[in-house]
Design a protein around this motif. Structure first.
Motif, mmCIF file in Angstrom:
data_model
loop_
_atom_site.group_PDB
_atom_site.id
_atom_site.type_symbol
_atom_site.label_atom_id
_atom_site.label_comp_id
_atom_site.label_asym_id
_atom_site.label_seq_id
_atom_site.Cartn_x
_atom_site.Cartn_y
_atom_site.Cartn_z
ATOM 1 N N SER A 259 0.819 -1.217 0.000
ATOM 2 C CA SER A 259 0.000 0.000 0.000
ATOM 3 C C SER A 259 0.851 1.265 0.000
ATOM 4 C CB SER A 259 -0.919 0.020 1.226
ATOM 5 O OG SER A 259 -0.164 0.147 2.422
ATOM 6 N N ARG A 260 2.151 1.109 -0.220
ATOM 7 C CA ARG A 260 3.061 2.243 -0.081
ATOM 8 C C ARG A 260 3.199 3.027 -1.382
ATOM 9 N NH1 ARG A 260 7.439 -1.449 3.170
ATOM 10 N NH2 ARG A 260 7.811 -2.186 1.038
ATOM 11 N N PHE A 264 8.611 5.254 -2.872
ATOM 12 C CA PHE A 264 9.217 4.485 -1.780
ATOM 13 C C PHE A 264 9.654 3.119 -2.283
ATOM 14 C CE2 PHE A 264 9.076 1.527 1.766
ATOM 15 C CZ PHE A 264 9.658 2.227 2.815
ATOM 16 N N GLU A 265 8.806 2.482 -3.088
ATOM 17 C CA GLU A 265 9.104 1.127 -3.557
ATOM 18 C C GLU A 265 10.288 1.098 -4.501
ATOM 19 O OE1 GLU A 265 7.858 -1.341 -2.211
ATOM 20 O OE2 GLU A 265 5.941 -0.730 -1.379
ATOM 21 N N TRP A 266 10.468 2.144 -5.327
ATOM 22 C CA TRP A 266 11.611 2.095 -6.241
ATOM 23 C C TRP A 266 12.822 2.867 -5.732
ATOM 24 C CZ3 TRP A 266 12.482 7.061 -7.833
ATOM 25 C CH2 TRP A 266 11.425 7.896 -8.208
ATOM 26 N N SER A 267 12.799 3.218 -4.466
ATOM 27 C CA SER A 267 13.968 3.832 -3.843
ATOM 28 C C SER A 267 14.686 2.808 -2.990
ATOM 29 C CB SER A 267 13.541 5.019 -2.964
ATOM 30 O OG SER A 267 12.837 4.555 -1.823
ATOM 31 N N ALA A 268 15.835 3.190 -2.484
ATOM 32 C CA ALA A 268 16.594 2.271 -1.632
ATOM 33 C C ALA A 268 15.845 1.946 -0.361
ATOM 34 C CB ALA A 268 17.951 2.885 -1.284
ATOM 35 N N ILE A 269 15.018 2.890 0.095
ATOM 36 C CA ILE A 269 14.292 2.668 1.340
ATOM 37 C C ILE A 269 13.341 1.495 1.184
ATOM 38 C CG2 ILE A 269 12.749 3.729 3.040
ATOM 39 C CD1 ILE A 269 13.850 6.437 2.184
ATOM 40 N N THR A 333 9.392 10.276 0.388
ATOM 41 C CA THR A 333 8.892 8.899 0.427
ATOM 42 C C THR A 333 7.963 8.626 1.595
ATOM 43 O OG1 THR A 333 10.728 8.091 1.791
ATOM 44 C CG2 THR A 333 11.064 8.112 -0.600
ATOM 45 N N GLY A 334 8.040 9.445 2.640
ATOM 46 C CA GLY A 334 7.410 9.098 3.903
ATOM 47 C C GLY A 334 8.328 8.181 4.688
ATOM 48 N N ALA A 335 8.158 8.163 5.981
ATOM 49 C CA ALA A 335 9.021 7.338 6.827
ATOM 50 C C ALA A 335 8.900 5.862 6.503
ATOM 51 C CB ALA A 335 8.699 7.594 8.301
ATOM 52 N N ALA A 336 7.700 5.432 6.113
ATOM 53 C CA ALA A 336 7.473 4.015 5.825
ATOM 54 C C ALA A 336 6.675 3.826 4.539
ATOM 55 C CB ALA A 336 6.749 3.357 6.995
ATOM 56 N N GLY A 337 6.757 4.806 3.638
ATOM 57 C CA GLY A 337 6.110 4.657 2.344
ATOM 58 C C GLY A 337 4.812 5.405 2.183
ATOM 59 N N GLU A 338 4.413 6.172 3.188
ATOM 60 C CA GLU A 338 3.113 6.836 3.134
ATOM 61 C C GLU A 338 3.130 8.131 2.318
ATOM 62 O OE1 GLU A 338 5.141 8.036 7.040
ATOM 63 O OE2 GLU A 338 5.009 6.303 5.718
ATOM 64 N N GLY A 339 4.316 8.564 1.888
ATOM 65 C CA GLY A 339 4.403 9.803 1.116
ATOM 66 C C GLY A 339 4.269 11.027 2.017
ATOM 67 N N PRO A 340 3.374 11.964 1.704
ATOM 68 C CA PRO A 340 2.348 11.931 0.652
ATOM 69 C C PRO A 340 2.905 12.322 -0.709
ATOM 70 C CG PRO A 340 2.204 13.999 1.812
ATOM 71 C CD PRO A 340 3.295 13.219 2.500
ATOM 72 N N VAL A 341 2.098 12.063 -1.744
ATOM 73 C CA VAL A 341 2.388 12.539 -3.088
ATOM 74 C C VAL A 341 1.723 13.903 -3.232
ATOM 75 C CG1 VAL A 341 2.096 12.123 -5.550
ATOM 76 C CG2 VAL A 341 2.553 10.209 -4.001
ATOM 77 N N ARG A 342 2.536 14.927 -3.418
ATOM 78 C CA ARG A 342 2.057 16.315 -3.438
ATOM 79 C C ARG A 342 1.729 16.720 -4.879
ATOM 80 N NH1 ARG A 342 6.523 15.839 0.065
ATOM 81 N NH2 ARG A 342 5.908 16.091 2.246
ATOM 82 N N LEU A 343 0.455 16.847 -5.189
ATOM 83 C CA LEU A 343 0.017 17.143 -6.551
ATOM 84 C C LEU A 343 -0.129 18.641 -6.801
ATOM 85 C CD1 LEU A 343 -2.631 14.296 -7.013
ATOM 86 C CD2 LEU A 343 -0.199 14.280 -7.635
ATOM 87 N N VAL A 344 -0.766 19.348 -5.882
ATOM 88 C CA VAL A 344 -0.938 20.806 -5.980
ATOM 89 C C VAL A 344 -0.701 21.367 -4.584
ATOM 90 C CG1 VAL A 344 -2.463 22.710 -6.614
ATOM 91 C CG2 VAL A 344 -2.658 20.527 -7.813
ATOM 92 N N THR A 345 0.176 22.367 -4.470
ATOM 93 C CA THR A 345 0.580 22.820 -3.148
ATOM 94 C C THR A 345 0.417 24.323 -2.962
ATOM 95 O OG1 THR A 345 2.906 23.251 -3.722
ATOM 96 C CG2 THR A 345 2.319 20.977 -3.088
ATOM 97 N N ASN A 346 0.467 24.720 -1.711
ATOM 98 C CA ASN A 346 0.417 26.124 -1.339
ATOM 99 C C ASN A 346 1.579 26.895 -1.952
ATOM 100 O OD1 ASN A 346 -0.256 28.503 0.127
ATOM 101 N ND2 ASN A 346 1.065 27.879 1.816
ATOM 102 N N ALA A 347 2.789 26.330 -1.871
ATOM 103 C CA ALA A 347 3.958 26.991 -2.459
ATOM 104 C C ALA A 347 3.779 27.159 -3.963
ATOM 105 C CB ALA A 347 5.220 26.189 -2.157
ATOM 106 N N GLN A 348 3.269 26.133 -4.621
ATOM 107 C CA GLN A 348 3.035 26.189 -6.060
ATOM 108 C C GLN A 348 2.073 27.326 -6.407
ATOM 109 O OE1 GLN A 348 1.366 22.516 -7.446
ATOM 110 N NE2 GLN A 348 1.667 22.964 -9.603
ATOM 111 N N ARG A 349 0.994 27.452 -5.629
ATOM 112 C CA ARG A 349 0.036 28.538 -5.850
ATOM 113 C C ARG A 349 0.714 29.900 -5.746
ATOM 114 N NH1 ARG A 349 -0.733 32.516 -2.369
ATOM 115 N NH2 ARG A 349 -0.579 30.919 -0.748
ATOM 116 N N ALA A 350 1.562 30.077 -4.742
ATOM 117 C CA ALA A 350 2.229 31.364 -4.554
ATOM 118 C C ALA A 350 3.174 31.670 -5.717
ATOM 119 C CB ALA A 350 2.988 31.366 -3.233
#
Length: 484
Positions: A259-260, A264-269, A333-350
């Motif tokens: 579920s990760r 995360f899965e294709w990294s060394a972690i 990657t998240g500590a254990a694969g949870e991410g998150p995957v950031r699609l649209v962000t506050n910084a991006q909006r600014a």
């Protein structure tokens, strides 16, 4: 990584329509069933994040000099070598027969019971997912896609028509606006924990939808400045956009095996078979070091206490052992694969609003918005407010917008590139639009005339089965909105 990680492929196939090669288990000839939108929604959300975060991300992060290819597909991407055998699984299973089918099923199921909250979210995310397809490949099936057996050879719509619309084609902007209208309508049921982005917070989904309109307008702003300005002006007047990191459109994965997040899965972690295909590029580390940027230690690992990287296109002896390599940190990657995957962000909006203030004359103080974007990114990375204040005081040349408009845009997009660490597609989109950040060619570059790809080639299987595709469009041919 030419094969799809099996757990997500299985999940996405739960909603694949009859236009795929797989049985649609949502329908049976003897006992028709209806799958509630609460079951379908998380599959779509995770599917979109998977498409953004998986092989397309390995490709884009590498050609954008964030990661360097050490083996496998990234080693070929690193020297700009791509072809129509790349990304077939991403096209078929992650985008078209995956997330997009899921959203269509959510809309169908939600409309049947008056669950407008679900259909609104699905339309917003369907627009985002179609934008991945058209931004990567250019002209793609859109208005004629997702129609089952009647569309095994769908028409291919022009990217211009996908973004702007025609009398027969609903634009991406209108699809998002339709979703926002649904979110304003009464709804028989509303999402909760099945909404793996906002936990059912419809107010945040409205902000995300409006911010997505900014993103789309920004994408076409060099090609259609008047239209882009009109849309951005409307969103600014509305004011209901993402304005805090807590409102980011980020998809959360799980931490259990199966579920990760794909990165995360294709990294060394993750420890998978692809873990040593890439490491962080020397160029990215050098960029942040040249700016004294406190995000570097938050973004990039250094198992030996020093950064162990290689230059893009390097073909010498790689550092050994591989356990010393600098990789994506848990920020991505998240500590254990949870991410998150950031699609649209506050910084991006600014950063979008800072750029449009400079180039289009939209409302807002460009320097204040630029600085807001830097602060939002640093806070998200874990830099403390006191550390950010100290950085701003010690590095005024990095945080002030001076010079010509082109020089200002260069600073904005370079900071936006840094803030998008972990989302190679967004970095690639901005580089293609603006030419920033300025990136030197990779060593040993081949591809077409040794040039960095500006699109992905059409999938071989699609060309062979669908005569509506124009064959052999090379990766040095710009997409419609790319005028650089």
């Amino acid at each position: 990584m030419k094969k799809v990680i099996t757990y997500i492929a299985g999940a996405l196939l739960l909603t694949a329509s009859s236009c795929s090669d797989f049985l649609d288990i949502n329908q049976t000839p003897n006992n028709p069933t209806s799958v509630p939108p609460s079951v379908l929604l998380p599959t779509g959300l995770v599917g979109t994040a998977f498409a953004n975060n998986n092989e397309l991300n390995r490709f884009a992060s590498t050609i954008m000099s964030v990661t360097a290819g050490a083996a496998g597909s990234p080693a070929t991407y690193d020297i700009y070598n791509t072809d129509g055998a790349d990304f077939g699984n991403q096209w078929r299973f992650e985008i078209y027969n995956g997330a997009l089918i899921s959203y269509d099923k959510v809309i169908e199921s939600a409309d049947a019971i008056g669950a407008k909250s679900y259909s609104g979210i699905a339309k917003i995310m369907k627009a985002y997912t179609f934008s991945i397809a058209t931004d990567v490949w250019g002209d793609v099936p859109y208005s004629d896609a997702l129609k089952g057996d009647a569309s095994t050879q769908p028409l291919v719509d022009k990217q211009e028509d996908i973004y702007k619309g025609t009398a027969q084609i609903q634009s991406l902007f209108e699809l998002v606006r339709e979703g926002l209208a649904d979110l304003d309508a009464p709804s028989t049921i509303k999402p909760g924990a099945d909404d793996v982005v906002y936990g059912g917070n419809i107010a945040n989904w409205k902000k995300a939808g409006n911010t997505l309109l900014l993103k789309f307008a920004n994408t076409i702003s060099r090609k259609e400045p008047a239209l882009a300005k009109q849309i951005i002006d409307q969103v600014i007047a509305n004011g209901n956009v993402i304005t805090s990191n807590a409102e980011n459109l980020s998809v959360k994965f799980g931490s259990a095996v199966g579920s990760r997040a794909p990165i995360f899965e294709w990294s060394a972690i993750g420890g998978g078979s692809f873990q040593n295909d890439l490491l962080i590029s020397t160029r990215f580390v050098n960029l942040l070091q040249s700016k004294n940027d406190p995000r570097l230690e938050k973004f990039v690992t250094k198992p030996t206490g020093s950064y162990v990287t290689v230059d893009n296109g390097f073909r010498g002896t790689l550092p050994s052992p591989q356990s010393t390599w600098s990789r994506f940190s848990s920020y991505v990657t998240g500590a254990a694969g949870e991410g998150p995957v950031r699609l649209v962000t506050n910084a991006q909006r600014a950063f979008i609003l800072a750029e449009s203030a400079v180039t289009l004359g939209t409302a807002g103080n460009a320097e204040a918005l630029f600085q807001e974007g830097i602060r939002a990114s640093m806070l998200l990375a874990g830099v403390t407010p006191a550390e950010i204040d100290a950085y701003f005081a010690a590095n005024p040349s990095e945080v002030k917008l001076t010079g010509t408009d082109a020089e200002k845009v260069k600073k904005i997009i370079t900071q936006k590139y840094i803030a998008a660490f972990g989302n190679g597609l967004e970095q690639w989109n901005d580089w293609r639009r603006t030419g920033f950040p300025e990136l030197a060619p990779h060593q040993n570059a081949v591809g077409v005339d040794g040039t960095r790809p500006v699109r992905a080639q059409y999938i071989n299987q699609e060309i062979s089965r669908n005569p509506n595709f124009t064959p052999n469009i090379q990766p040095n041919v710009t997409v419609w909105w790319d005028v650089e």
